[in-house]
Design an enzyme around this catalytic site. Structure first.
Site, PDB file in Angstrom:
ATOM      1  N   PHE A 133     -60.699   6.556  61.783  1.00 27.43           N
ATOM      2  CA  PHE A 133     -60.896   6.008  60.446  1.00 27.43           C
ATOM      3  C   PHE A 133     -59.748   5.058  60.110  1.00 27.43           C
ATOM      4  O   PHE A 133     -58.599   5.317  60.473  1.00 27.43           O
ATOM      5  CB  PHE A 133     -60.977   7.144  59.427  1.00 27.43           C
ATOM      6  CG  PHE A 133     -61.437   6.682  58.072  1.00 27.43           C
ATOM      7  CD1 PHE A 133     -62.765   6.347  57.854  1.00 27.43           C
ATOM      8  CD2 PHE A 133     -60.542   6.549  57.026  1.00 27.43           C
ATOM      9  CE1 PHE A 133     -63.196   5.908  56.618  1.00 27.43           C
ATOM     10  CE2 PHE A 133     -60.959   6.107  55.778  1.00 27.43           C
ATOM     11  CZ  PHE A 133     -62.289   5.784  55.575  1.00 27.43           C
ATOM     12  N   ASP A 210     -57.758  15.174  62.061  1.00 26.99           N
ATOM     13  CA  ASP A 210     -58.392  14.739  60.817  1.00 26.99           C
ATOM     14  C   ASP A 210     -59.755  15.422  60.760  1.00 26.99           C
ATOM     15  O   ASP A 210     -60.623  15.161  61.586  1.00 26.99           O
ATOM     16  CB  ASP A 210     -58.531  13.216  60.818  1.00 26.99           C
ATOM     17  CG  ASP A 210     -59.179  12.675  59.549  1.00 26.99           C
ATOM     18  OD1 ASP A 210     -59.943  13.422  58.889  1.00 26.99           O
ATOM     19  OD2 ASP A 210     -58.945  11.500  59.218  1.00 26.99           O
ATOM     20  N   TYR A 235     -64.052  15.967  49.087  1.00 24.03           N
ATOM     21  CA  TYR A 235     -65.124  15.368  48.284  1.00 24.03           C
ATOM     22  C   TYR A 235     -66.391  15.092  49.071  1.00 24.03           C
ATOM     23  O   TYR A 235     -67.374  14.619  48.512  1.00 24.03           O
ATOM     24  CB  TYR A 235     -64.648  14.078  47.613  1.00 24.03           C
ATOM     25  CG  TYR A 235     -63.934  13.100  48.516  1.00 24.03           C
ATOM     26  CD1 TYR A 235     -64.626  12.284  49.397  1.00 24.03           C
ATOM     27  CD2 TYR A 235     -62.551  12.986  48.472  1.00 24.03           C
ATOM     28  CE1 TYR A 235     -63.969  11.392  50.214  1.00 24.03           C
ATOM     29  CE2 TYR A 235     -61.877  12.091  49.282  1.00 24.03           C
ATOM     30  CZ  TYR A 235     -62.588  11.297  50.152  1.00 24.03           C
ATOM     31  OH  TYR A 235     -61.926  10.417  50.978  1.00 24.03           O
ATOM     32  N   LYS A 236     -66.410  15.404  50.367  1.00 20.54           N
ATOM     33  CA  LYS A 236     -67.614  15.201  51.168  1.00 20.54           C
ATOM     34  C   LYS A 236     -68.432  16.492  51.154  1.00 20.54           C
ATOM     35  O   LYS A 236     -69.051  16.832  50.152  1.00 20.54           O
ATOM     36  CB  LYS A 236     -67.237  14.779  52.585  1.00 20.54           C
ATOM     37  CG  LYS A 236     -66.436  13.483  52.675  1.00 20.54           C
ATOM     38  CD  LYS A 236     -66.129  13.132  54.109  1.00 20.54           C
ATOM     39  CE  LYS A 236     -65.152  11.968  54.244  1.00 20.54           C
ATOM     40  NZ  LYS A 236     -65.682  10.710  53.703  1.00 20.54           N
ATOM     41  N   ARG A 384     -75.754   5.142  58.340  1.00 16.66           N
ATOM     42  CA  ARG A 384     -75.459   6.554  58.563  1.00 16.66           C
ATOM     43  C   ARG A 384     -76.377   7.417  57.696  1.00 16.66           C
ATOM     44  O   ARG A 384     -76.462   7.222  56.485  1.00 16.66           O
ATOM     45  CB  ARG A 384     -74.000   6.877  58.220  1.00 16.66           C
ATOM     46  CG  ARG A 384     -72.985   6.202  59.119  1.00 16.66           C
ATOM     47  CD  ARG A 384     -71.589   6.757  58.902  1.00 16.66           C
ATOM     48  NE  ARG A 384     -71.193   6.777  57.503  1.00 16.66           N
ATOM     49  CZ  ARG A 384     -70.010   7.203  57.064  1.00 16.66           C
ATOM     50  NH1 ARG A 384     -69.119   7.677  57.918  1.00 16.66           N
ATOM     51  NH2 ARG A 384     -69.711   7.176  55.784  1.00 16.66           N
TER      52      ARG A 384
END
Length: 415
Positions: A133, A210, A235-236, A384
Site C-alpha cells: 500500500f 500490515d 474502519y474496514k 475490487r
C-alpha cells in the site's frame, strides 16, 4: 447459468447462512439508495446500536463524569480494546496490542523503533515490496532517508503478491526490518504469514505485518507466527467508522528494547507526574504518544461484540463462500465480455475481496455508483469487489454482479 439461477443460488446460500441474522445488526436507512455495497474493504457499515452507544457515552460518561472519566476508565481503553482485538482477531495474548493514532502514525512509530534498534547491530536494510500500500512504501522511504538506510525492493506480482521464495532471496545479513501486507490491497493475495516471518528471522531481521485488509476478515495468529510487530486499521472489516483509530502490536519480548520516536505525555512512565525528561512507560503503553481518541473507540467496541458473537472461523468461511460466488459469476457472465479475474482463485491464498480487470472499468465504476452499486476502482483497470462477511448477503452479491454485467454491456454499446 442464467440470471435467475444465480439469484436462486444466492437465496439458498442466504437461507443456510449462520451469520445471516447478524446483517440486521447494521444500519440500513430506508432512505438510502444503496443496492449493493462492495466496498467494505475500504469502509465498513455502521453497527446499528452505535448511535445509542454514542448517545449514552456522551450523556453518562462525557457529560456525567467529565474529566473524572479519564481516571475512572478512559486511560485504560487503549489497552482494554487492544487486548480484546488481540484475543478475538489477532491471535495475540494480552498486553501486546494498543489502540491509538492512525495506521500511518503507528506504522512510522513501530518501524522507526525497529530500524533504530537493528541499525545498532549493523543491520541497515529495509526489505519491502513494490505493490505494498502506498502509505507503507512512503513511510519506509521517509525513514530510510531520515536514518541513512537502504531499501531492498521485492518486485511483487500485482496479480498475486509477495512469495516466501522472494523473501528468502531478499533478506540477508544486512536486513534490519521487513514490512509486508498480509492481504495485498490490490489483488487480495494472502501472504504466507508464518513462513515469511520465519524466513526474516532466519536472516536475523524483524518483520512488521500490515493487517489492514486482514483484521476482521481473515484469522491471524501473530503470537503463533512469532511476529515482531503489526499494525492495522479498524474502519474496514472492523466497522469502526471513518477515521477510526488504528492498532499496533509489539511482541512482549521487544518491550523495553524498542523505543518509539514520538515521545508524548501519555507514553511516559507517570503521565500525570509532568516531570522533566522522558521515561517510557512499561510494556505496550510506551508506544502511545498523545491523548487517545476515546470517542472514536465507541463504534469499534460495538463492532467487536459482533466479531465475538460470530467468531473468526465462521467469518472466514463466509468470506470464502462470498468471494467464490463472485468468481463463479465473473466466469459465467463477465469473462465473455473481456473481464478477467485478477485475484487468486485458490481460496487458501485469497483474502476477502476479488479484483476484476478490464479496460473501461473506471467509467463503469462511476456508472455503478450512480445506480447505488458501490465497488471501488484501482489502477490498472481494476474493480475490487469487497465483501464483508458480517454485513454482506449472497443476494447482494448476485444483484451487484448482475448490475456490473449490465453496465459493461451499456459501455460497449456506447450508451
Amino acid at each position: 447459468m442464467a440470471d435467475h439461477d444465480f439469484r436462486t443460488e444466492a437465496a439458498a446460500l442466504d437461507a443456510d447462512d449462520p451469520l445471516g441474522p447478524l446483517r440486521d445488526r447494521f444500519l440500513a436507512p430506508e432512505s438510502s439508495d444503496l443496492v449493493a455495497y462492495f466496498d467494505g474493504n475500504s469502509l465498513g457499515r455502521p453497527v446499528a446500536d452505535v448511535p445509542g452507544r454514542l448517545a449514552d457515552f456522551i450523556d453518562q460518561q462525557w457529560a456525567g463524569r467529565l474529566i473524572r472519566a479519564w481516571d475512572e476508565q478512559w486511560l485504560d481503553w487503549p489497552h482494554r480494546l487492544g487486548d480484546r482485538l488481540g484475543r478475538l482477531v489477532l491471535g495475540a495474548a494480552a498486553g501486546q496490542t494498543v489502540v491509538a493514532d492512525s495506521t500511518t502514525v503507528l506504522l512510522y512509530k513501530l518501524c522507526r523503533a525497529a530500524v533504530d534498534a537493528q541499525a545498532a547491530q549493523g543491520r541497515t536494510e529495509i526489505v519491502l515490496d513494490t505493490d505494498n500500500f502506498p502509505t507503507d512504501r512512503y513511510i519506509l522511504e521517509g525513514i530510510a532517508a531520515e536514518r541513512g538506510l537502504t531499501l531492498r525492493w521485492i518486485e511483487a506480482d500485482q496479480r498475486s503478491g509477495v512469495t516466501l521464495e522472494q523473501v528468502r532471496e531478499a533478506v540477508g545479513p544486512k536486513t534490519g526490518l521487513a514490512v509486508f501486507s498480509h492481504v495485498a490491497y490490490r489483488s487480495g493475495f494472502l501472504a504466507d504469514g508464518p513462513g515469511i516471518t520465519a524466513a526474516v528471522h532466519d536472516a536475523g531481521g524483524l518483520v512488521l505485518w500490515d493487517l489492514c485488509h486482514s483484521g476482521g476478515s481473515v484469522p491471524v495468529a501473530l503470537d503463533e507466527w512469532g511476529a515482531d510487530l503489526a499494525v492495522g486499521c479498524t474502519y474496514k472489516y472492523l466497522n469502526g467508522g471513518p477515521g477510526s483509530p488504528a492498532w499496533g502490536y509489539v511482541a512482549a519480548r521487544h518491550h523495553g528494547l524498542l523505543r518509539q520516536p514520538i515521545w508524548g505525555w501519555i507514553g511516559r512512565r507517570d503521565a500525570f507526574d509532568m516531570g522533566p525528561g522522558y521515561e517510557p512507560a512499561e510494556g505496550i503503553r510506551s508506544f502511545i504518544s498523545g491523548t487517545p481518541p476515546i470517542l472514536a473507540m465507541v463504534p469499534l467496541d460495538a463492532s467487536l461484540d459482533l466479531v465475538e458473537k460470530a467468531g473468526m472461523d465462521a467469518i472466514r468461511a463466509k468470506s470464502v463462500a462470498l468471494t467464490e460466488l463472485v468468481i463463479r459469476m465473473a466466469d459465467a457472465l463477465l469473462a465473455p465480455l473481456g473481464v478477467e479475474v485478477a485475484s487468486p482463485r485458490e481460496s487458501a491464498v485469497r483474502g476477502a475481496h476479488v479484483t476484476l480487470r478490464r479496460h473501461g472499468f473506471r467509467e463503469v465504476t462511476a456508472a455503478l455508483w450512480r445506480e447505488g452499486v458501490i465497488p471501488d476502482y484501482r489502477d490498472p483497470d481494476g474493480i475490487r469487489i469487497g465483501v464483508s462477511p458480517l454485513s454482506t448477503s449472497f443476494a447482494e452479491v448476485a444483484t451487484g454482479m448482475l448490475a456490473l454485467r449490465d453496465a459493461i454491456v451499456r459501455l460497449d454499446a456506447g450508451q
